[in-house]
Design an enzyme around this catalytic site. Structure first.
Site, mmCIF file in Angstrom:
data_model
loop_
_atom_site.group_PDB
_atom_site.id
_atom_site.type_symbol
_atom_site.label_atom_id
_atom_site.label_comp_id
_atom_site.label_asym_id
_atom_site.label_seq_id
_atom_site.Cartn_x
_atom_site.Cartn_y
_atom_site.Cartn_z
ATOM 1 N N LYS A 1 -5.922 -2.063 -0.862
ATOM 2 C CA LYS A 1 -6.447 -1.848 0.447
ATOM 3 C C LYS A 1 -7.051 -3.335 0.950
ATOM 4 O O LYS A 1 -6.937 -3.521 2.138
ATOM 5 C CB LYS A 1 -7.606 -1.116 0.236
ATOM 6 C CG LYS A 1 -8.104 -0.194 1.508
ATOM 7 C CD LYS A 1 -7.646 1.156 1.485
ATOM 8 C CE LYS A 1 -8.156 2.028 2.698
ATOM 9 N NZ LYS A 1 -7.660 3.386 2.697
ATOM 10 N N TYR B 1 0.927 -1.312 -0.095
ATOM 11 C CA TYR B 1 -0.190 0.101 -0.090
ATOM 12 C C TYR B 1 1.009 1.217 0.066
ATOM 13 O O TYR B 1 1.884 1.248 -0.674
ATOM 14 C CB TYR B 1 -1.009 -0.012 1.196
ATOM 15 C CG TYR B 1 -2.117 0.899 0.917
ATOM 16 C CD1 TYR B 1 -3.003 0.521 -0.101
ATOM 17 C CD2 TYR B 1 -2.393 1.821 1.793
ATOM 18 C CE1 TYR B 1 -4.084 1.416 -0.430
ATOM 19 C CE2 TYR B 1 -3.707 2.462 1.562
ATOM 20 C CZ TYR B 1 -4.374 2.428 0.259
ATOM 21 O OH TYR B 1 -5.409 3.374 0.332
ATOM 22 N N GLU C 1 -13.818 4.583 -1.693
ATOM 23 C CA GLU C 1 -12.580 5.093 -1.751
ATOM 24 C C GLU C 1 -12.076 5.925 -2.686
ATOM 25 O O GLU C 1 -12.083 5.842 -3.849
ATOM 26 C CB GLU C 1 -11.581 3.691 -1.823
ATOM 27 C CG GLU C 1 -9.736 4.066 -1.479
ATOM 28 C CD GLU C 1 -9.663 4.158 -0.152
ATOM 29 O OE1 GLU C 1 -8.545 4.762 0.106
ATOM 30 O OE2 GLU C 1 -10.340 4.007 0.818
ATOM 31 N N ASP C 2 -11.284 7.049 -2.187
ATOM 32 C CA ASP C 2 -10.786 7.911 -3.192
ATOM 33 C C ASP C 2 -11.700 8.579 -4.405
ATOM 34 O O ASP C 2 -11.158 8.542 -5.470
ATOM 35 C CB ASP C 2 -9.549 7.121 -3.930
ATOM 36 C CG ASP C 2 -8.429 7.356 -2.911
ATOM 37 O OD1 ASP C 2 -8.534 7.814 -1.862
ATOM 38 O OD2 ASP C 2 -7.469 6.605 -3.314
ATOM 39 N N ASN D 1 -0.346 11.518 1.894
ATOM 40 C CA ASN D 1 0.295 10.194 1.259
ATOM 41 C C ASN D 1 0.423 10.627 -0.087
ATOM 42 O O ASN D 1 -0.338 11.397 -0.726
ATOM 43 C CB ASN D 1 -0.509 8.938 1.491
ATOM 44 C CG ASN D 1 -0.334 8.281 2.922
ATOM 45 O OD1 ASN D 1 0.835 8.419 3.372
ATOM 46 N ND2 ASN D 1 -1.520 7.922 3.394
ATOM 47 N N ASP E 1 -13.456 5.527 4.001
ATOM 48 C CA ASP E 1 -12.390 5.331 4.592
ATOM 49 C C ASP E 1 -11.585 6.865 4.673
ATOM 50 O O ASP E 1 -10.944 7.329 5.691
ATOM 51 C CB ASP E 1 -11.277 4.473 4.172
ATOM 52 C CG ASP E 1 -9.965 4.199 4.925
ATOM 53 O OD1 ASP E 1 -10.293 4.235 6.053
ATOM 54 O OD2 ASP E 1 -9.227 4.271 4.265
ATOM 55 N N ASP E 2 -11.646 7.487 3.500
ATOM 56 C CA ASP E 2 -11.000 8.961 3.318
ATOM 57 C C ASP E 2 -11.670 9.910 4.519
ATOM 58 O O ASP E 2 -10.918 10.555 4.935
ATOM 59 C CB ASP E 2 -11.299 9.437 1.920
ATOM 60 C CG ASP E 2 -10.477 8.547 0.882
ATOM 61 O OD1 ASP E 2 -9.352 8.066 1.226
ATOM 62 O OD2 ASP E 2 -11.441 8.358 -0.026
ATOM 63 N N ARG F 1 -9.889 10.830 -7.228
ATOM 64 C CA ARG F 1 -9.074 11.491 -6.522
ATOM 65 C C ARG F 1 -8.055 10.519 -5.676
ATOM 66 O O ARG F 1 -8.553 10.127 -4.631
ATOM 67 C CB ARG F 1 -9.823 12.286 -5.501
ATOM 68 C CG ARG F 1 -8.724 13.387 -4.782
ATOM 69 C CD ARG F 1 -9.551 13.758 -3.364
ATOM 70 N NE ARG F 1 -9.732 12.808 -2.696
ATOM 71 C CZ ARG F 1 -8.904 12.281 -1.489
ATOM 72 N NH1 ARG F 1 -7.465 12.651 -1.894
ATOM 73 N NH2 ARG F 1 -9.325 11.288 -0.898
#
Length: 814
Positions: free
Chosen positions: A421, A350, A492-493, A665, A515-516, A403
């Site tokens: 993930k 990751y 996610e993202d 990150n 999760d973000d 993103r």
């Protein structure tokens, strides 16, 4: 056969180069050179000559490709779409060819040009010959526009204007080298309108070369071929984009069971293959004798061999690819490696390595590891979901790639994030790999690099409008709940506005979380709880500045607001402890710009009309005790910023310590490094980052960084929701995960001043988080486990519940 055109017209050559602005200026300036020319531009005849020359090239090429190609295949002639050409003209002897008239001559006229045109031999099969002729016409125009560039304004043996320098004097394209290829003709036709747009694709070179024999000798063939290739990549242009078909599969896929598999059926299935660890009995029963080396090894020996190979690789990408190879051959070995060597392997699987992997995903791709759902197949989502080979997945990570980390819109290349993930869901929380499902929703991309990449694996189109993406997401969530009713969905993202919108839209209807927003918020909250306890700054004096007001920044801030409300503050009192800063400065209601919806919650109203444009100004104004970075911009926390933070904390009293969380990150996006934070605060900082940093020794003291990695919470949240059979993921379940993580440190970690467990204890921490999430689901009334089961746990407590959790997690032994 339809009309064929030159890939590059002389008009395009002029209008796309450095001389274009001057030419346009000349053409737009009316000059009355004579009574006859009244009202015309000063270069009317030049323009007319150029257009006639272009028409000549197109019609001649049509005549050669159409009539020659047709006569060779059918023996008949094709109609010529260009100007009328006398039958006798096509039989004219090429030796009679003469040079075109000088377009700057006093006697030059369109009649001269047409007369010369009628003397041309035909057919011509070499495009370079036509371009040479056109160059003879174009050169005087260029000399007229910039006489100083030539030794003589009318000299044909002077500097050659070109796209860029080239290695040959002959000009050819796929079309000229193969004039009878229909594919080449089609390519040229499409490229004429889309590829060579003015001022974008071609440019006039500053390199000047004398070429009397061939004025087009410096044409850069590679530039033209590249532009043609880019045009050919757009395979969807011209089609209706509002209609979608449905896939109807006539049969279902039948998979052989593990019990029935024999020989290479076993070895080729990574979930069944144990490498050299098959026992003699298994080798006989599964017909494996001779198919693997005559040696029996335990898992430790296979791990040792794999580690040796990984450590010989030179780059993290190479190490990632080797790990992926292991995963594609022996899943148990892959996860044994990841579990037993978490500190070394997790950064490869990751962050930070996964960011580089996503950037190169279309190039690195060798095999499918996810479901790829395109907007073009939106009516077939259920069919696609049922094609997944592993029945009844329990956890899904889905992205649209809009993103990815701090890298922006990567389109389908972002699928590396769900894959990585879910590997952590298995390694950290023990969710069986057969029960995980990575998905990417392909809605196009705004990333020009991807759109121009011939190897890009996603839809080669701009991202569809947000409203249509919303409809697509509605259809996906409905289909996922129907096909896999027990599956938890983790978003996610997604770009910020969609991330908040989707979470608010679906959280009460489906088992889902983001999760973000929630995972990042929970892990930062856990670290913040520990940091506040070590900072010696009273809760009532805590003030936080957030640099970054996207989905992650606002999500984290909201989680921390809950921390204060649970300690007796009202929501408004808690919210007043937060100052959010974005690229335009402090987020305020009266800043003058239109704030994104998610930013409005924290927009300040107490700034008395004053706007603070820089982070330094905000720190001077707020005097915070904590600074959190979620900007995805390296170096935002400068020395002056960090020293100002320390000064504001020191002003409150002795023994106080500043809290600094650069959480972006990957590592290259971190707002500052651990070493910088230690040096600029004289070692007093309470530090946590999103990516891993190494320990740092200075003045005989070794400092240990904390990594606020989401892997500490999202696997436990997912596992807890799955085992509790929760109908939704509530806010209390998220907050409880943070509190559980904060309480999972052992005595040695507390003694060293850490605020997170060591990464090699992440599996223990995940069990604790899952246990508390399950208990929260029970309190919230969203667990559908049998009442008898809960009564047993409520009687025997955590020991019994943890025993149940460990019985249901994956722990590969072979």
């Amino acid at each position: 056969m339809g009309k064929n055109r030159l890939p590059v017209s002389p008009w395009t050559v002029l209008m796309s180069g450095a001389t274009a602005p001057r030419l346009q200026n000349v053409l737009s300036r009316p000059v009355l050179s004579s009574k006859r020319d009244a009202g015309r531009t000063s270069s009317h005849h030049l323009l007319k000559s150029l257009l006639l020359a272009s028409r000549f090239a197109a019609s001649t090429l049509v005549a050669t490709t159409s009539s020659a190609g047709a006569s060779r295949s059918t023996g008949t002639s094709s109609p010529d779409p260009g100007p009328t050409i006398n039958k006798s003209q096509t039989n004219r002897n090429p030796s009679t060819y003469t040079s075109p008239p000088n377009s700057l001559s006093r006697t030059f006229s369109a009649s001269n040009l047409l007369a010369w045109y009628r003397t041309l031999p035909s057919p011509y099969f070499n495009l370079s010959g036509h371009l040479d002729d056109l160059s003879s016409l174009i050169r005087p125009f260029l000399a007229f526009l910039d006489p100083s560039s030539l030794s003589s304004p009318y000299s044909m043996a002077s500097t050659s204007y070109a796209f860029s320098t080239s290695s040959g004097s002959d000009f050819s394209t796929p079309r000229s080298s193969s004039p009878h290829s229909s594919a080449s003709v089609a390519s040229a036709r499409s490229s004429h309108s889309s590829t060579f747009s003015a001022g974008k694709r071609l440019s006039m070179s500053s390199v000047r070369r004398t070429s009397a024999s061939n004025p087009m000798s410096s044409v850069d063939l590679s530039t033209i071929e590249e532009a043609l290739k880019m045009a050919n990549l757009d395979t969807l242009k011209g089609y209706c984009q509002k209609t979608y078909g449905e896939v109807h599969q006539e049969t279902t896929t039948e998979y052989i069971s593990q019990e029935e598999a024999r020989g290479y059926q076993v070895l080729n299935q990574p979930h069944w293959n144990k490498g050299t660890s098959f026992t003699p009995e298994e080798r006989v029963a599964k017909n494996l004798t001779g198919l693997i080396p005559h040696v029996m090894e335990d898992s430790e020996k296979q791990v040792e061999r794999a580690l040796k190979m990984i450590r010989t690789r030179q780059t993290d990408i190479d190490r990632y690819l080797y790990l992926s190879t292991i995963k594609s051959q022996n899943v148990d070995l892959f996860y044994r490696l990841l579990m037993d060597h978490a500190k070394e392997m997790m950064p490869l699987v990751y962050t930070p390595t996964i960011g580089d992997v996503c950037l190169q995903y279309s190039t690195l791709y060798t095999r499918p590891e996810a479901l790829y759902i395109s907007i073009k197949q939106r009516k077939s989502i259920r069919t696609i979901l049922r094609n997944w080979p592993y029945p009844q997945p329990e956890i899904c990570v889905v992205t649209d790639g809009s993103r990815i980390l701090g890298l922006g819109d990567l389109g389908v290349n972002g699928v590396g994030i769900p894959i990585g993930k879910l590997a952590l869901y298995t390694a950290a929380a023990g969710i069986h790999p057969d029960k995980t499902l990575p998905i990417v929703l392909d809605c196009g991309t705004a990333n020009e690099t991807n759109l121009k990449d011939p190897l890009y694996l996603g839809l080669r189109q701009k991202r569809i409008p947000v409203a249509e993406q919303q409809e697509f997401m509605d259809e996906f969530m409905e289909a996922a709940a129907e096909v896999f009713p027990d599956m938890v969905v983790q978003f996610e993202d997604f770009e910020s506005e969609k991330a908040f919108n989707y979470l608010d839209r679906y959280r009460d209807q489906y088992k889902c979380f983001n999760d973000d927003i929630q995972g990042t918020g929970a892990v930062v909250l856990a670290g913040y709880i520990g940091a506040v306890n070590l900072s010696n700054v009273p809760i009532e004096e805590q003030r936080l500045v957030f640099m970054g007001a996207g989905s992650a920044g606002v999500g984290v801030a909201k989680q921390l607001v809950e921390y204060y409300t649970k300690r007796g503050l009202s929501e408004q009192q808690a919210k007043d402890k937060f100052w959010l800063v974005d690229t335009k400065g402090l987020v305020t209601k009266d800043r003058g710009d239109k704030l994104a919806e998610h930013k409005k919650y924290f927009a300040r109203t107490d700034n008395n009309g004053h706007q603070f444009r820089t982070l330094e100004e905000v720190i001077e104004y707020v005097k915070p005790s904590a600074l959190v970075g979620l900007t995805a911009t390296h170096g935002v926390f400068t020395e002056s910023v960090v020293r100002a933070l320390k000064a504001s904390v020191d002003a409150g009293g002795l023994g106080r310590r500043p809290i600094l969380f650069p959480l972006s990150n990957p590592l290259t996006k971190a707002e500052c490094t651990f070493k910088e934070a230690i040096d600029w605060t004289d070692g007093t900082v309470l530090f946590a980052s999103g990516s891993p940093f190494s320990s740092y020794t200075t003045n005989g003291v070794t400092y240990h960084p904390n990594q606020g990695n989401n892997v500490y919470v999202f696997p436990g949240i997912g596992l807890g929701a799955i085992l509790a059979k929760a109908t939704r993921v509530t806010d209390d379940m998220i907050y409880t995960s943070a509190a559980a993580l904060a309480n999972s440190l052992n005595a040695d970690e507390v003694k060293q001043g850490l605020i997170y467990p060591r990464i090699d204890r992440v599996r223990e921490a995940s069990v604790i988080v899952a246990r508390e999430v399950m208990k929260s689901a029970r309190r919230e009334g969203v667990s559908t486990l049998p009442e008898e089961q809960w009564l047993e746990w409520e009687e025997w407590g955590d020991v019994d519940l943890e025993r149940y959790i460990k019985q249901h997690i994956y722990d590969p032994k072979f």
